[in-house]
Design a protein around this motif. Structure first.
Motif, PDB file in Angstrom:
ATOM      1  N   GLY A 185       9.408   6.127   1.585  1.00 31.44           N
ATOM      2  CA  GLY A 185       8.780   7.055   0.651  1.00 31.44           C
ATOM      3  C   GLY A 185       8.052   6.370  -0.503  1.00 31.44           C
ATOM      4  O   GLY A 185       7.333   7.026  -1.247  1.00 31.44           O
ATOM      5  N   LEU A 186       8.241   5.080  -0.669  1.00 26.85           N
ATOM      6  CA  LEU A 186       7.575   4.354  -1.757  1.00 26.85           C
ATOM      7  C   LEU A 186       6.410   3.511  -1.253  1.00 26.85           C
ATOM      8  O   LEU A 186       5.340   3.513  -1.845  1.00 26.85           O
ATOM      9  CB  LEU A 186       8.579   3.451  -2.480  1.00 26.85           C
ATOM     10  N   ILE A 187       6.658   2.772  -0.189  1.00 29.00           N
ATOM     11  CA  ILE A 187       5.653   1.874   0.373  1.00 29.00           C
ATOM     12  C   ILE A 187       5.562   2.142   1.867  1.00 29.00           C
ATOM     13  O   ILE A 187       6.583   2.257   2.550  1.00 29.00           O
ATOM     14  CB  ILE A 187       6.024   0.394   0.108  1.00 29.00           C
ATOM     15  N   ASN A 188       4.344   2.213   2.365  1.00 25.47           N
ATOM     16  CA  ASN A 188       4.101   2.492   3.774  1.00 25.47           C
ATOM     17  C   ASN A 188       4.758   1.421   4.648  1.00 25.47           C
ATOM     18  O   ASN A 188       4.618   0.226   4.391  1.00 25.47           O
ATOM     19  CB  ASN A 188       2.594   2.537   4.030  1.00 25.47           C
ATOM     20  N   GLU A 189       5.431   1.851   5.683  1.00 21.77           N
ATOM     21  CA  GLU A 189       6.136   0.929   6.575  1.00 21.77           C
ATOM     22  C   GLU A 189       5.174   0.006   7.334  1.00 21.77           C
ATOM     23  O   GLU A 189       5.548  -1.087   7.739  1.00 21.77           O
ATOM     24  CB  GLU A 189       6.987   1.730   7.573  1.00 21.77           C
ATOM     25  N   LYS A 190       3.921   0.409   7.485  1.00 20.33           N
ATOM     26  CA  LYS A 190       2.946  -0.400   8.208  1.00 20.33           C
ATOM     27  C   LYS A 190       2.617  -1.696   7.470  1.00 20.33           C
ATOM     28  O   LYS A 190       2.254  -2.691   8.093  1.00 20.33           O
ATOM     29  CB  LYS A 190       1.655   0.384   8.437  1.00 20.33           C
ATOM     30  N   ILE A 191       2.694  -1.700   6.132  1.00 28.29           N
ATOM     31  CA  ILE A 191       2.360  -2.911   5.384  1.00 28.29           C
ATOM     32  C   ILE A 191       3.600  -3.728   5.016  1.00 28.29           C
ATOM     33  O   ILE A 191       3.473  -4.788   4.412  1.00 28.29           O
ATOM     34  CB  ILE A 191       1.512  -2.598   4.126  1.00 28.29           C
ATOM     35  N   SER A 230       2.076  -7.085   3.759  1.00 33.22           N
ATOM     36  CA  SER A 230       0.790  -7.557   4.268  1.00 33.22           C
ATOM     37  C   SER A 230      -0.379  -7.055   3.428  1.00 33.22           C
ATOM     38  O   SER A 230      -1.525  -7.237   3.819  1.00 33.22           O
ATOM     39  CB  SER A 230       0.605  -7.101   5.718  1.00 33.22           C
ATOM     40  N   HIS A 231      -0.095  -6.450   2.284  1.00 36.91           N
ATOM     41  CA  HIS A 231      -1.170  -5.967   1.417  1.00 36.91           C
ATOM     42  C   HIS A 231      -0.781  -6.179  -0.042  1.00 36.91           C
ATOM     43  O   HIS A 231       0.365  -5.915  -0.417  1.00 36.91           O
ATOM     44  CB  HIS A 231      -1.436  -4.486   1.680  1.00 36.91           C
ATOM     45  N   PRO A 232      -1.707  -6.651  -0.878  1.00 35.90           N
ATOM     46  CA  PRO A 232      -1.361  -6.936  -2.269  1.00 35.90           C
ATOM     47  C   PRO A 232      -1.002  -5.699  -3.091  1.00 35.90           C
ATOM     48  O   PRO A 232      -0.266  -5.798  -4.069  1.00 35.90           O
ATOM     49  CB  PRO A 232      -2.613  -7.617  -2.823  1.00 35.90           C
ATOM     50  N   ALA A 233      -1.480  -4.522  -2.696  1.00 35.44           N
ATOM     51  CA  ALA A 233      -1.136  -3.305  -3.428  1.00 35.44           C
ATOM     52  C   ALA A 233       0.348  -2.985  -3.300  1.00 35.44           C
ATOM     53  O   ALA A 233       0.957  -2.398  -4.207  1.00 35.44           O
ATOM     54  CB  ALA A 233      -1.972  -2.138  -2.931  1.00 35.44           C
ATOM     55  N   GLN A 289       2.402  -4.608  -6.106  1.00 35.67           N
ATOM     56  CA  GLN A 289       2.337  -3.884  -7.366  1.00 35.67           C
ATOM     57  C   GLN A 289       3.224  -2.643  -7.318  1.00 35.67           C
ATOM     58  O   GLN A 289       3.959  -2.363  -8.265  1.00 35.67           O
ATOM     59  CB  GLN A 289       0.893  -3.491  -7.666  1.00 35.67           C
ATOM     60  N   THR A 290       3.172  -1.909  -6.233  1.00 40.49           N
ATOM     61  CA  THR A 290       4.019  -0.730  -6.070  1.00 40.49           C
ATOM     62  C   THR A 290       5.486  -1.124  -6.106  1.00 40.49           C
ATOM     63  O   THR A 290       6.307  -0.432  -6.710  1.00 40.49           O
ATOM     64  CB  THR A 290       3.687  -0.020  -4.739  1.00 40.49           C
ATOM     65  N   PHE A 291       5.808  -2.247  -5.480  1.00 38.11           N
ATOM     66  CA  PHE A 291       7.180  -2.754  -5.471  1.00 38.11           C
ATOM     67  C   PHE A 291       7.658  -3.021  -6.899  1.00 38.11           C
ATOM     68  O   PHE A 291       8.751  -2.606  -7.286  1.00 38.11           O
ATOM     69  CB  PHE A 291       7.259  -4.031  -4.630  1.00 38.11           C
ATOM     70  N   GLU A 292       6.832  -3.718  -7.676  1.00 32.43           N
ATOM     71  CA  GLU A 292       7.224  -4.062  -9.050  1.00 32.43           C
ATOM     72  C   GLU A 292       7.396  -2.810  -9.909  1.00 32.43           C
ATOM     73  O   GLU A 292       8.278  -2.764 -10.759  1.00 32.43           O
ATOM     74  CB  GLU A 292       6.197  -5.009  -9.680  1.00 32.43           C
ATOM     75  N   LEU A 293       6.539  -1.809  -9.701  1.00 30.11           N
ATOM     76  CA  LEU A 293       6.647  -0.573 -10.477  1.00 30.11           C
ATOM     77  C   LEU A 293       7.891   0.237 -10.117  1.00 30.11           C
ATOM     78  O   LEU A 293       8.424   0.961 -10.958  1.00 30.11           O
ATOM     79  CB  LEU A 293       5.398   0.287 -10.270  1.00 30.11           C
ATOM     80  N   ASN A 294       8.342   0.137  -8.876  1.00 28.14           N
ATOM     81  CA  ASN A 294       9.473   0.933  -8.395  1.00 28.14           C
ATOM     82  C   ASN A 294      10.722   0.094  -8.139  1.00 28.14           C
ATOM     83  O   ASN A 294      11.570   0.475  -7.334  1.00 28.14           O
ATOM     84  CB  ASN A 294       9.076   1.665  -7.112  1.00 28.14           C
ATOM     85  N   ALA A 342       3.152 -10.941  -1.171  1.00 27.21           N
ATOM     86  CA  ALA A 342       2.180 -10.371  -0.243  1.00 27.21           C
ATOM     87  C   ALA A 342       1.493 -11.507   0.497  1.00 27.21           C
ATOM     88  O   ALA A 342       0.964 -12.422  -0.119  1.00 27.21           O
ATOM     89  CB  ALA A 342       1.156  -9.533  -0.991  1.00 27.21           C
ATOM     90  N   ILE A 343       1.551 -11.461   1.805  1.00 28.87           N
ATOM     91  CA  ILE A 343       0.874 -12.434   2.655  1.00 28.87           C
ATOM     92  C   ILE A 343      -0.182 -11.662   3.421  1.00 28.87           C
ATOM     93  O   ILE A 343       0.139 -10.800   4.227  1.00 28.87           O
ATOM     94  CB  ILE A 343       1.856 -13.104   3.642  1.00 28.87           C
ATOM     95  N   TYR A 344      -1.428 -11.973   3.129  1.00 30.09           N
ATOM     96  CA  TYR A 344      -2.500 -11.250   3.792  1.00 30.09           C
ATOM     97  C   TYR A 344      -3.679 -12.179   4.000  1.00 30.09           C
ATOM     98  O   TYR A 344      -3.843 -13.169   3.315  1.00 30.09           O
ATOM     99  CB  TYR A 344      -2.926 -10.026   2.986  1.00 30.09           C
ATOM    100  N   ARG A 345      -4.505 -11.844   4.941  1.00 26.83           N
ATOM    101  CA  ARG A 345      -5.698 -12.624   5.258  1.00 26.83           C
ATOM    102  C   ARG A 345      -6.863 -11.648   5.389  1.00 26.83           C
ATOM    103  O   ARG A 345      -6.773 -10.657   6.107  1.00 26.83           O
ATOM    104  CB  ARG A 345      -5.509 -13.374   6.567  1.00 26.83           C
ATOM    105  N   LEU A 346      -7.921 -11.948   4.675  1.00 22.26           N
ATOM    106  CA  LEU A 346      -9.105 -11.104   4.771  1.00 22.26           C
ATOM    107  C   LEU A 346      -9.804 -11.367   6.100  1.00 22.26           C
ATOM    108  O   LEU A 346      -9.910 -12.517   6.523  1.00 22.26           O
ATOM    109  CB  LEU A 346     -10.062 -11.398   3.623  1.00 22.26           C
ATOM    110  N   PRO A 347     -10.290 -10.320   6.763  1.00 22.39           N
ATOM    111  CA  PRO A 347     -10.996 -10.542   8.028  1.00 22.39           C
ATOM    112  C   PRO A 347     -12.299 -11.292   7.775  1.00 22.39           C
ATOM    113  O   PRO A 347     -12.987 -11.039   6.801  1.00 22.39           O
ATOM    114  CB  PRO A 347     -11.255  -9.131   8.548  1.00 22.39           C
ATOM    115  N   ARG A 348     -12.607 -12.230   8.646  1.00 15.73           N
ATOM    116  CA  ARG A 348     -13.826 -13.023   8.499  1.00 15.73           C
ATOM    117  C   ARG A 348     -14.849 -12.579   9.528  1.00 15.73           C
ATOM    118  O   ARG A 348     -14.542 -12.420  10.706  1.00 15.73           O
ATOM    119  CB  ARG A 348     -13.533 -14.508   8.689  1.00 15.73           C
TER     120      ARG A 348
END
Length: 152
Positions: A24-30, A46-49, A52-57, A90-96
């Motif tokens: 209910g706080l962070i999407n399970e997909k990320i 897998s996403h930097p947002a 931030q949501t984690f730190e707020l909650n 957060a570990i993520y890679r921008l698509p190239r």
């Protein structure tokens, strides 16, 4: 073989605990996984947002972890799961884009060949423009850049 199964069960229990806390706080997909690192329960996204949501909650997540802990105390003690604090990364890679990568490898195309009229009246500004002209001509001669227009 028994140690491997025990370790897999421990990891599954840790991930189940983390998923329950994030529900209910962070999407399970990320959410990627959770692991015990030292005395911390470490969440990986897998996403930097999500960070931030984690730190707020963080306090809400801790409350849900306590609830899961109370409901599954026997299994947690059997697995030997102990932690004091929670953190995340957060570990993520921008698509190239392969076409963009090819564009990066091309030499810089100079829109000027250094032939412009210097109309500056102030000697300091006139000198600045002359330095720019010399730099453009030097780059063209050295091959660092390619002139993209017709030579005058």
């Amino acid at each position: 073989m028994h140690e491997t199964i025990t370790e897999l069960n421990k990891r599954k229990l840790i991930n189940d605990m983390a998923k329950f806390a994030l529900l209910g706080l962070i999407n399970e997909k990320i959410f990627k996984y959770a692991a015990i690192r030292g005395i911390n329960l470490h969440f990986v996204f897998s996403h930097p947002a999500a960070k931030q949501t984690f730190e707020l909650n963080k306090e809400n997540i801790k409350a849900k972890l306590r609830e899961f802990w109370a409901d599954n105390l026997a299994a947690i003690k059997e697995a030997g799961i102990i932690f004091r604090e929670i953190d995340c990364e957060a570990i993520y890679r921008l698509p190239r884009d392969t076409q963009a990568m090819q564009e990066e490898k091309k030499p810089y195309e100079e829109p000027s060949n250094g032939s412009f009229e210097n109309r500056a009246k102030d000697p300091a500004i006139r000198l600045g423009f002359e330095r720019i002209r010399k730099r453009i001509i030097a780059d063209l001669e050295s091959g660092k850049s390619v002139y993209a227009g017709d030579a005058i």
